[in-house]
Write an enzyme that holds these catalytic residues in place. Structure first.
Site, PDB file in Angstrom:
ATOM      1  N   ASP A  88       0.874  -1.175   0.000  1.00  0.00           N
ATOM      2  CA  ASP A  88       0.000   0.000   0.000  1.00  0.00           C
ATOM      3  C   ASP A  88       0.909   1.222   0.000  1.00  0.00           C
ATOM      4  O   ASP A  88       1.903   1.263   0.745  1.00  0.00           O
ATOM      5  CB  ASP A  88      -0.853   0.044   1.268  1.00  0.00           C
ATOM      6  N   HIS A 145       4.947  -7.430  -0.031  1.00  0.00           N
ATOM      7  CA  HIS A 145       4.603  -8.713  -0.626  1.00  0.00           C
ATOM      8  C   HIS A 145       5.245  -8.855  -2.000  1.00  0.00           C
ATOM      9  O   HIS A 145       5.787  -7.898  -2.549  1.00  0.00           O
ATOM     10  CB  HIS A 145       3.078  -8.846  -0.707  1.00  0.00           C
ATOM     11  N   SER A 247       8.662   3.640   4.917  1.00  0.00           N
ATOM     12  CA  SER A 247       9.679   4.123   4.008  1.00  0.00           C
ATOM     13  C   SER A 247       9.240   3.959   2.566  1.00  0.00           C
ATOM     14  O   SER A 247       8.090   4.205   2.235  1.00  0.00           O
ATOM     15  CB  SER A 247      11.001   3.407   4.272  1.00  0.00           C
TER      16      SER A 247
END
Length: 280
Positions: A88, A145, A247
């Site tokens: 995200d 992921h 980050s």
């Protein structure tokens, strides 16, 4: 406070000392104090706890337990695509690598070789290839992921600065992603090699991978791990790592017939599992 002053101030601040202090706060198990910090953070940044597998903020023993919280099953379905978004976040930049130069922001580029820690042979694999930079804001889900199936071959920890990686700093600090501390993860895939770079930043106390655990701290010289004799294989959508405070992820893919999702645009919001790119 002007943007230029915000960037200038970062050159003066003791970023490593501030980050070390932030690490101690984030890992502390301080009961009500920890819960208070989490409650403030959720309110300040508008964190959507309804998506969390555990939405009860009082149950998290440390801030980092909360920050690396899991999502509910099915919260991020995977699109049918050759590459899916691994996090995200917000798209900083994406597109073609111009020979070995990756576009950072107006007036700034950095080289693939610098990004991967000075390994010219590794950097050369992505000459005229493709890249994507995705910024994770404080409110985002902070597990990373796999964009596609991959077999891990190498991992390199590269020490460096700890500038913020927000859009203002990306526009003001030359070579930002190739000068900050980072963890370079190299994979083989059916389409060839690709790299996921986990870029550290101010107050990012740690980065971790599912196969190695916490990589930093400790901080120090370059460290490298080889996995040629191991079968570290991850499927598309599987968790590969996480930020303990947020980050940026930089991805490199080799030259080839690849087209990015036309809905992507710099500064646009993206979600884990969305279509990132397809082979033409």
């Amino acid at each position: 406070m002007s943007d230029r002053f915000k960037v200038w101030l970062q050159y003066l601040l003791p970023k490593h000392a501030i980050t070390a202090f932030g690490w101690h706060v984030a890992t502390a198990r301080a009961g009500g104090i920890t819960t208070g910090i989490i409650r403030w953070f959720v309110g300040k940044y508008g964190v959507n706890m309804a998506e969390a597998a555990n939405p009860d903020i009082t149950s998290y023993a440390s801030f980092n337990d909360f920050f690396t919280r899991a999502l509910k099953p099915g919260a991020r379905p995977l699109a049918r695509a050759d590459l899916v978004c691994p996090v995200d976040g917000a798209i900083s930049q994406f597109g073609r690598i111009e020979r070995d130069q990756i576009f950072q922001a107006k007036g700034h580029t950095f080289s693939t070789t610098a990004l991967v820690g000075g390994d010219a042979a590794l950097g050369a694999l992505f000459e005229n290839g493709h890249f994507a930079n995705i910024y994770l804001s404080p409110k985002d889900y902070h597990r990373i992921h796999m964009p596609c199936d991959g077999r891990l071959t190498r991992m390199v920890y590269v020490p460096g600065d700890l500038f913020s990686v927000n859009p203002v700093t990306a526009q003001g600090v030359p070579g930002l992603f190739a000068r900050n501390e980072r963890v370079v993860c190299v994979f083989d895939s059916p389409r060839g090699p690709f790299v996921l770079v986990l870029v550290g930043a101010a107050i990012v106390g740690s980065m971790a991978t599912v196969w190695q655990g916490v990589i930093n701290p400790p901080r120090g010289p370059v460290r490298e791990w080889r996995y040629d004799d191991q079968q570290v294989v991850l499927k598309q959508g599987e968790e590969m790592g996480r930020f303990l405070l947020g980050s940026t992820v930089v991805m490199l893919f080799p030259k080839g017939p690849l087209t990015f999702n036309p809905a992507w645009a710099p500064a646009g919001s993206v979600r884990l599992g969305e279509v990132m790119a397809n082979a033409i």
